[in-house]
Design an enzyme around this catalytic site. Structure first.
Site, PDB file in Angstrom:
ATOM      1  N   ILE A  84       0.831  -1.218   0.000  1.00 43.67           N
ATOM      2  CA  ILE A  84       0.000   0.000   0.000  1.00 43.67           C
ATOM      3  C   ILE A  84       0.859   1.259   0.000  1.00 43.67           C
ATOM      4  CG2 ILE A  84      -1.975  -1.089   1.139  1.00 43.67           C
ATOM      5  CD1 ILE A  84      -1.149   0.424   3.719  1.00 43.67           C
ATOM      6  N   ASP A  85       2.154   1.093   0.306  1.00 41.37           N
ATOM      7  CA  ASP A  85       3.024   2.278   0.421  1.00 41.37           C
ATOM      8  C   ASP A  85       3.390   2.923  -0.918  1.00 41.37           C
ATOM      9  OD1 ASP A  85       2.984   1.987   3.100  1.00 41.37           O
ATOM     10  OD2 ASP A  85       4.936   1.025   3.279  1.00 41.37           O
ATOM     11  N   ARG A 120     -14.312  21.629  14.490  1.00 39.32           N
ATOM     12  CA  ARG A 120     -13.213  20.933  15.163  1.00 39.32           C
ATOM     13  C   ARG A 120     -11.981  20.804  14.276  1.00 39.32           C
ATOM     14  NH1 ARG A 120     -16.522  16.177  18.264  1.00 39.32           N
ATOM     15  NH2 ARG A 120     -17.451  17.539  19.820  1.00 39.32           N
ATOM     16  N   ALA A 144      -7.678  18.067   2.522  1.00 35.11           N
ATOM     17  CA  ALA A 144      -7.069  18.357   3.831  1.00 35.11           C
ATOM     18  C   ALA A 144      -6.407  19.742   3.826  1.00 35.11           C
ATOM     19  CB  ALA A 144      -6.026  17.291   4.154  1.00 35.11           C
TER      20      ALA A 144
END
Ligand code: F6P
Length: 281
Positions: A84-85, A120, A144
């Site tokens: 997955i890296d 938040r 993000a």
């Protein structure tokens, strides 16, 4: 191979598994294979079972083992990049990366509901001890505000400045993606440091952990796995050995195993790193 735990397989042995994560072979990291005696035992078993070639699926640990094994014993070996890296030289993508990144995006989308509803600040930790590929791609796709990567030092001070400008531009939710191997010691540490400086933030931490290593593979991973598996067999039949099959520019290409192991990869394109900073404003 070390335990001589062999089972003959045919096409039907893989019926109804295309939609599954994990491995039916139950192969895993193996300490005994790091020793010469372990590898000798494996070779004796392989030879006795009449196995005449190997296909190794994994990351750099698997490939190092496969490389030593093929050098010590005369057995053809072809490797398939599966981690997955997404941190292997010779393939634009490794198996599992796309699925893991999609899992992270789904989680970020859900976390964003709480982040936006209650103003938040969330720190979401994703996998990647040495590789920021999941963090960067999921961070961009998930919108993000900041992404902390193992390959690029972002001190707490720099992160705080980014958060300050986000607060000034009246952002109602802030999500920071933290790759597990980044220099500040992971999401809990980063959240603690930020809270000490900005105690008005309601901070929360989510560690996604092994959620990212399972689940139904994406269509991209299924097609890539099929293409790489097919190519690995074709290359073995054509007499090739000590190579990795990989995807480069949407074509399946081979790279010598030594090159895969010796060349350093940096898959975080400068373009994407620059874009990440612009888009998060
Ligand atoms: O090497 C792949 C990887 O998924 C890393 O990103 C992660 O740090 C590690 O494996 C997790 O390994 P384990 O399941 O052994 O904890």
């Amino acid at each position: 191979m070390i335990d001589a735990n062999f089972e003959e397989m045919n096409s039907r042995s893989v019926s109804n598994i295309i939609q599954l994560g994990g491995t039916i072979l139950k192969t895993a990291r193996c300490e005994a294979f790091r020793t010469a005696a372990g590898r000798q035992q494996a070779y004796d078993h392989v030879k006795a079972a009449g196995i005449d070639a190997l296909i190794a699926i994994g990351g750099d640990g698997t490939f190092s083992g496969a490389e030593i094994f093929s050098r010590e014993f005369t057995i053809p070996v072809v490797c398939i990049p599966g981690t997955i890296d997404n941190d292997l030289y010779g393939s634009d993508f490794t198996l599992g990366f796309d699925t893991a990144t999609n899992t992270v995006i789904e989680a970020i989308d859900k976390i964003r509901d709480t982040a936006a509803s209650h103003d938040r600040l969330f720190f979401v930790e994703v996998m990647g001890r040495d590789s920021g590929c999941i963090a960067l791609n999921a961070g961009i796709a998930g919108g993000a505000e900041a992404i902390l990567l193992p390959e690029k030092a972002t001190g707490i001070q720099a992160l705080c400045s980014q958060l300050e400008s986000a607060a000034k531009s009246k952002k109602s939710s802030t999500i920071v993606i933290v790759a597990e191997g980044e220099e500040n010691g992971g999401a809990y540490n980063v959240a603690k440091e930020v809270k000490q400086r900005f105690d008005f933030y309601d901070t929360k931490v989510t560690i996604l952990g092994h959620l990212q290593r399972g689940g139904s593979p994406s269509s991209f991973d299924r097609v890539l796995a099929s293409r790489l598996g097919y190519a690995a067999v074709r290359h073995l039949l054509a007499g090739q050995t000590r190579i990795m099959v990989g995807l480069r520019g949407n074509e399946i290409k081979t790279t010598p195993l030594e090159e895969v192991l010796n060349k350093k990869v940096f898959k975080l394109s400068e373009d994407m790193l620059e874009m990440m900073e612009v888009l998060s404003i």
